[in-house]
Design a protein around this motif. Structure first.
Motif, PDB file in Angstrom:
ATOM      1  N   THR A 190      25.868  43.510  82.577  1.00  0.00           N
ATOM      2  CA  THR A 190      26.336  44.637  81.712  1.00  0.00           C
ATOM      3  C   THR A 190      27.367  45.669  82.456  1.00  0.00           C
ATOM      4  N   TYR A 191      27.421  45.367  83.717  1.00  0.00           N
ATOM      5  CA  TYR A 191      28.083  46.525  84.560  1.00  0.00           C
ATOM      6  C   TYR A 191      29.506  46.125  85.015  1.00  0.00           C
ATOM      7  N   THR A 192      30.420  47.071  85.018  1.00  0.00           N
ATOM      8  CA  THR A 192      31.745  46.711  85.948  1.00  0.00           C
ATOM      9  C   THR A 192      32.423  48.028  86.462  1.00  0.00           C
ATOM     10  N   SER A 193      32.659  48.093  87.570  1.00  0.00           N
ATOM     11  CA  SER A 193      32.910  49.380  88.001  1.00  0.00           C
ATOM     12  C   SER A 193      33.991  50.017  87.375  1.00  0.00           C
ATOM     13  N   PRO A 194      33.975  51.299  86.809  1.00  0.00           N
ATOM     14  CA  PRO A 194      35.103  51.985  86.173  1.00  0.00           C
ATOM     15  C   PRO A 194      35.961  52.548  87.109  1.00  0.00           C
ATOM     16  N   TYR A 195      35.808  52.433  88.357  1.00  0.00           N
ATOM     17  CA  TYR A 195      36.422  53.160  89.409  1.00  0.00           C
ATOM     18  C   TYR A 195      37.417  52.256  90.362  1.00  0.00           C
ATOM     19  N   LEU A 196      37.042  51.144  90.605  1.00  0.00           N
ATOM     20  CA  LEU A 196      37.638  50.125  91.159  1.00  0.00           C
ATOM     21  C   LEU A 196      37.829  48.720  90.546  1.00  0.00           C
ATOM     22  N   LYS A 197      39.131  48.354  90.579  1.00  0.00           N
ATOM     23  CA  LYS A 197      39.470  47.131  89.871  1.00  0.00           C
ATOM     24  C   LYS A 197      40.499  46.407  90.925  1.00  0.00           C
ATOM     25  N   LEU A 198      40.342  44.913  90.606  1.00  0.00           N
ATOM     26  CA  LEU A 198      41.183  43.991  91.600  1.00  0.00           C
ATOM     27  C   LEU A 198      42.138  43.414  90.777  1.00  0.00           C
ATOM     28  N   PHE A 199      43.508  43.268  91.497  1.00  0.00           N
ATOM     29  CA  PHE A 199      44.583  42.588  90.685  1.00  0.00           C
ATOM     30  C   PHE A 199      45.226  41.492  91.547  1.00  0.00           C
ATOM     31  N   ASN A 200      45.278  40.160  90.870  1.00  0.00           N
ATOM     32  CA  ASN A 200      45.994  39.075  91.202  1.00  0.00           C
ATOM     33  C   ASN A 200      45.749  38.510  92.837  1.00  0.00           C
ATOM     34  N   PRO A 201      44.565  38.421  92.951  1.00  0.00           N
ATOM     35  CA  PRO A 201      44.117  37.478  94.296  1.00  0.00           C
ATOM     36  C   PRO A 201      44.659  36.041  93.917  1.00  0.00           C
ATOM     37  N   ASN A 202      44.965  35.272  95.142  1.00  0.00           N
ATOM     38  CA  ASN A 202      45.333  33.987  95.145  1.00  0.00           C
ATOM     39  C   ASN A 202      44.049  33.512  94.883  1.00  0.00           C
ATOM     40  N   THR A 203      44.145  32.050  94.633  1.00  0.00           N
ATOM     41  CA  THR A 203      43.027  31.162  94.340  1.00  0.00           C
ATOM     42  C   THR A 203      41.990  31.250  95.602  1.00  0.00           C
ATOM     43  N   HIS A 204      42.377  31.214  96.692  1.00  0.00           N
ATOM     44  CA  HIS A 204      41.692  31.357  97.775  1.00  0.00           C
ATOM     45  C   HIS A 204      40.842  32.607  98.156  1.00  0.00           C
ATOM     46  N   VAL A 205      41.259  33.641  97.806  1.00  0.00           N
ATOM     47  CA  VAL A 205      41.031  35.068  98.152  1.00  0.00           C
ATOM     48  C   VAL A 205      39.871  35.269  96.621  1.00  0.00           C
ATOM     49  N   ARG A 206      40.459  34.605  95.424  1.00  0.00           N
ATOM     50  CA  ARG A 206      39.566  34.767  94.360  1.00  0.00           C
ATOM     51  C   ARG A 206      38.177  34.215  94.761  1.00  0.00           C
ATOM     52  N   GLN A 207      38.231  32.931  95.281  1.00  0.00           N
ATOM     53  CA  GLN A 207      37.082  32.190  95.515  1.00  0.00           C
ATOM     54  C   GLN A 207      36.252  32.673  96.377  1.00  0.00           C
ATOM     55  N   ALA A 208      36.646  33.456  97.411  1.00  0.00           N
ATOM     56  CA  ALA A 208      35.859  34.339  98.277  1.00  0.00           C
ATOM     57  C   ALA A 208      35.086  35.310  97.606  1.00  0.00           C
TER      58      ALA A 208
ATOM     59  N   SER B 139      41.956  61.142  94.325  1.00  0.00           N
ATOM     60  CA  SER B 139      41.917  59.813  93.608  1.00  0.00           C
ATOM     61  C   SER B 139      40.471  59.453  93.234  1.00  0.00           C
ATOM     62  N   HIS B 140      40.408  59.017  91.997  1.00  0.00           N
ATOM     63  CA  HIS B 140      38.945  58.487  91.339  1.00  0.00           C
ATOM     64  C   HIS B 140      39.018  57.135  90.973  1.00  0.00           C
ATOM     65  N   TYR B 141      40.289  56.652  90.843  1.00  0.00           N
ATOM     66  CA  TYR B 141      40.342  55.115  90.004  1.00  0.00           C
ATOM     67  C   TYR B 141      41.349  54.579  91.030  1.00  0.00           C
ATOM     68  N   LEU B 142      40.821  53.387  91.666  1.00  0.00           N
ATOM     69  CA  LEU B 142      41.752  52.564  92.705  1.00  0.00           C
ATOM     70  C   LEU B 142      42.015  51.193  91.921  1.00  0.00           C
ATOM     71  N   LEU B 143      43.081  50.831  92.293  1.00  0.00           N
ATOM     72  CA  LEU B 143      43.398  49.270  91.648  1.00  0.00           C
ATOM     73  C   LEU B 143      43.933  48.764  93.029  1.00  0.00           C
ATOM     74  N   LEU B 144      43.278  47.632  93.840  1.00  0.00           N
ATOM     75  CA  LEU B 144      43.567  46.968  94.968  1.00  0.00           C
ATOM     76  C   LEU B 144      44.540  45.722  94.532  1.00  0.00           C
ATOM     77  N   ASP B 145      45.811  45.704  94.893  1.00  0.00           N
ATOM     78  CA  ASP B 145      46.711  44.871  94.510  1.00  0.00           C
ATOM     79  C   ASP B 145      46.702  43.788  95.555  1.00  0.00           C
ATOM     80  N   LEU B 146      46.066  42.590  95.498  1.00  0.00           N
ATOM     81  CA  LEU B 146      45.720  41.565  96.320  1.00  0.00           C
ATOM     82  C   LEU B 146      46.657  40.453  96.504  1.00  0.00           C
ATOM     83  N   ALA B 147      47.915  40.505  95.514  1.00  0.00           N
ATOM     84  CA  ALA B 147      48.822  39.544  95.171  1.00  0.00           C
ATOM     85  C   ALA B 147      49.386  38.913  96.509  1.00  0.00           C
ATOM     86  N   GLN B 148      49.702  39.855  97.452  1.00  0.00           N
ATOM     87  CA  GLN B 148      50.052  39.369  98.768  1.00  0.00           C
ATOM     88  C   GLN B 148      49.395  39.149 100.022  1.00  0.00           C
ATOM     89  N   VAL B 149      48.036  38.865  99.598  1.00  0.00           N
ATOM     90  CA  VAL B 149      47.085  38.693 100.532  1.00  0.00           C
ATOM     91  C   VAL B 149      46.616  37.274 100.564  1.00  0.00           C
TER      92      VAL B 149
END
Length: 130
Positions: free
Chosen positions: A88-106, A41-51
């Motif tokens: 000007t940079y964001t990781s092309p390999y790792l992205k995050l999905f749908n963290p709740n308000t508290h996790v997003r704040q952290a 795997s070269h590309y990861l999406l961390l689904d944080l919706a249930q964290v």
């Protein structure tokens, strides 16, 4: 914390790690990410919706996963650092999905939103990988 793994195909093959439960330690998330990297795997999406909560150990794990993927791709640490500092940079390999308000704040307080894209739309998150 439980982690399920999905493979999605957009422009490229994306491995989705769906994390369920509070992230209070780093080992499980790091081990799963390393296993997926070892499988190719070269590309990861961390689904944080249930964290509901992420401790600093979870933040450290996310950073370590980012570094593992960057290093595996042969991307220069200094080049990425310069881009992060310039905004000007964001990781092309790792992205995050749908963290709740508290996790997003952290994530924001830790500065991760400066180099990791955070999505609320799953299809857009998958399409963002090139």
């Amino acid at each position: 914390m439980n982690i399920s793994v999905l493979q999605e195909l957009g422009r490229v093959k994306v491995t989705v790690l769906r994390v369920n439960g509070p992230v209070t330690e780093s080992a499980g998330l790091l081990e799963q990410a390393k296993m997926e990297l070892d499988k190719g795997s070269h590309y990861l999406l961390l689904d944080l919706a249930q964290v509901p909560y992420m401790a600093t150990a979870g933040l450290r794990a996310i950073h370590a996963i980012y570094e593992m993927l960057r290093d595996a791709a042969g991307e220069s640490k200094s080049l990425a650092g310069t881009g992060i500092a310039a905004g000007t940079y964001t990781s092309p390999y790792l992205k995050l999905f749908n963290p709740n308000t508290h996790v997003r704040q952290a994530l924001t307080i830790a500065g991760y939103d400066m180099f990791l894209q955070i999505f609320t739309n799953y299809d857009q998150a998958l399409a963002s990988f090139e």
